[in-house]
Scaffold this motif. Structure first.
Motif, PDB file in Angstrom:
ATOM      1  N   ALA A  62     -23.594  17.112   8.633  1.00 18.72           N
ATOM      2  CA  ALA A  62     -24.096  18.299   7.926  1.00 18.72           C
ATOM      3  C   ALA A  62     -23.026  18.867   6.999  1.00 18.72           C
ATOM      4  O   ALA A  62     -23.317  19.264   5.873  1.00 18.72           O
ATOM      5  N   ALA A  63     -21.783  18.898   7.467  1.00 15.54           N
ATOM      6  CA  ALA A  63     -20.688  19.450   6.664  1.00 15.54           C
ATOM      7  C   ALA A  63     -20.367  18.574   5.463  1.00 15.54           C
ATOM      8  O   ALA A  63     -19.875  19.066   4.451  1.00 15.54           O
ATOM      9  N   ARG A  64     -20.655  17.288   5.533  1.00 15.65           N
ATOM     10  CA  ARG A  64     -20.344  16.362   4.442  1.00 15.65           C
ATOM     11  C   ARG A  64     -21.558  16.056   3.558  1.00 15.65           C
ATOM     12  O   ARG A  64     -21.443  15.285   2.613  1.00 15.65           O
ATOM     13  N   SER A  65     -22.692  16.637   3.880  1.00 20.84           N
ATOM     14  CA  SER A  65     -23.915  16.329   3.142  1.00 20.84           C
ATOM     15  C   SER A  65     -23.962  17.028   1.793  1.00 20.84           C
ATOM     16  O   SER A  65     -23.337  18.059   1.583  1.00 20.84           O
ATOM     17  N   THR A  66     -24.721  16.422   0.893  1.00 18.92           N
ATOM     18  CA  THR A  66     -24.969  16.987  -0.436  1.00 18.92           C
ATOM     19  C   THR A  66     -26.477  16.911  -0.690  1.00 18.92           C
ATOM     20  O   THR A  66     -27.200  16.212   0.024  1.00 18.92           O
ATOM     21  N   PRO A  67     -26.971  17.611  -1.702  1.00 22.56           N
ATOM     22  CA  PRO A  67     -28.409  17.579  -1.982  1.00 22.56           C
ATOM     23  C   PRO A  67     -28.944  16.153  -2.111  1.00 22.56           C
ATOM     24  O   PRO A  67     -28.313  15.285  -2.709  1.00 22.56           O
ATOM     25  N   GLY A  68     -30.094  15.930  -1.494  1.00 26.58           N
ATOM     26  CA  GLY A  68     -30.755  14.638  -1.559  1.00 26.58           C
ATOM     27  C   GLY A  68     -30.399  13.688  -0.444  1.00 26.58           C
ATOM     28  O   GLY A  68     -31.008  12.632  -0.319  1.00 26.58           O
ATOM     29  N   GLU A  69     -29.453  14.037   0.389  1.00 24.31           N
ATOM     30  CA  GLU A  69     -29.057  13.109   1.447  1.00 24.31           C
ATOM     31  C   GLU A  69     -29.958  13.238   2.666  1.00 24.31           C
ATOM     32  O   GLU A  69     -30.505  14.294   2.954  1.00 24.31           O
ATOM     33  N   MET A  70     -30.088  12.109   3.360  1.00 23.54           N
ATOM     34  CA  MET A  70     -30.797  12.064   4.624  1.00 23.54           C
ATOM     35  C   MET A  70     -29.775  11.774   5.707  1.00 23.54           C
ATOM     36  O   MET A  70     -28.965  10.857   5.573  1.00 23.54           O
ATOM     37  N   ILE A  71     -29.816  12.552   6.768  1.00 22.62           N
ATOM     38  CA  ILE A  71     -28.926  12.352   7.907  1.00 22.62           C
ATOM     39  C   ILE A  71     -29.785  11.800   9.038  1.00 22.62           C
ATOM     40  O   ILE A  71     -30.634  12.497   9.586  1.00 22.62           O
TER      41      ILE A  71
END
Length: 189
Positions: A62-71
């Protein structure tokens, strides 16, 4: 000529009206930045870009995510998540549980976010364009604002919580407060 024109006009509408299959998660949009992986066998020092280099905690992704990413999170038990980044209207950040293990390479099982007696297992506050899909949230503490999943704040918009299970929470299962345009659908509390 009129019949042919009618047919040509109706076909595109018929094609657009056809729905998807049953019950599975929707495929990611074409404009996704990338997929980040989380596994109980992962390591937070990894890059999270493949199942073999998965993170250990959802919070790290979550801390490394950017718009458009799926975790994508594999079966196992994980610590509480507090969303720190947000997506955009065209590119939400999606948190997808993979209880089948097919996307992460794990054996099937529940994907559990354990609040471990804290206020919440999954918290979205002052963040927008977030999708939470398929997690089991457990063991939030009793309290006026506690719940398995919390979506709150007037600056929080466009959040979707779907296909989740909230159980053994002393507070509420899913709590939405002061947020705008929140969809809560197909959850079991």
């Amino acid at each position: 000529m009129v019949k042919r024109l009618t047919w040509l006009v109706c076909v595109p509408f018929l094609v657009l009206a056809c729905g998807g299959g049953g019950g599975g998660a929707a495929p990611p949009p074409e404009n996704r930045a990338e997929t980040l992986y989380v596994r109980s066998s992962g390591n937070d020092a990894n890059d999270g870009l493949t199942p073999d280099t998965a993170f250990r905690e959802v919070n790290t992704a979550a801390a490394r995510s950017t718009p458009g990413e799926m975790i994508v999170t594999g079966p196992g038990t994980y610590r509480p998540v507090n969303i720190v980044n947000e997506g955009s209207s065209a590119q939400p950040i999606t948190f997808l549980a993979d209880p089948t293990g097919q996307m992460t390479g794990d054996a099937p099982g529940e994907v559990i976010l354990d609040a471990a007696g804290t206020e919440t297992a999954f918290k979205v506050s002052n963040k927008s364009h977030i999708i939470v899909d398929g997690f089991t949230v457990v063991d939030s503490a009793a309290g006026s604002g506690s719940a398995g999943i919390v979506v709150k704040s007037s600056s929080t918009t466009d959040v979707i919580v779907r296909n989740c299970i909230a159980r053994n929470n002393s507070g509420m299962g899913i709590r939405v407060a002061d947020a705008i345009d929140v969809t809560v659908v197909n959850n079991l509390v």
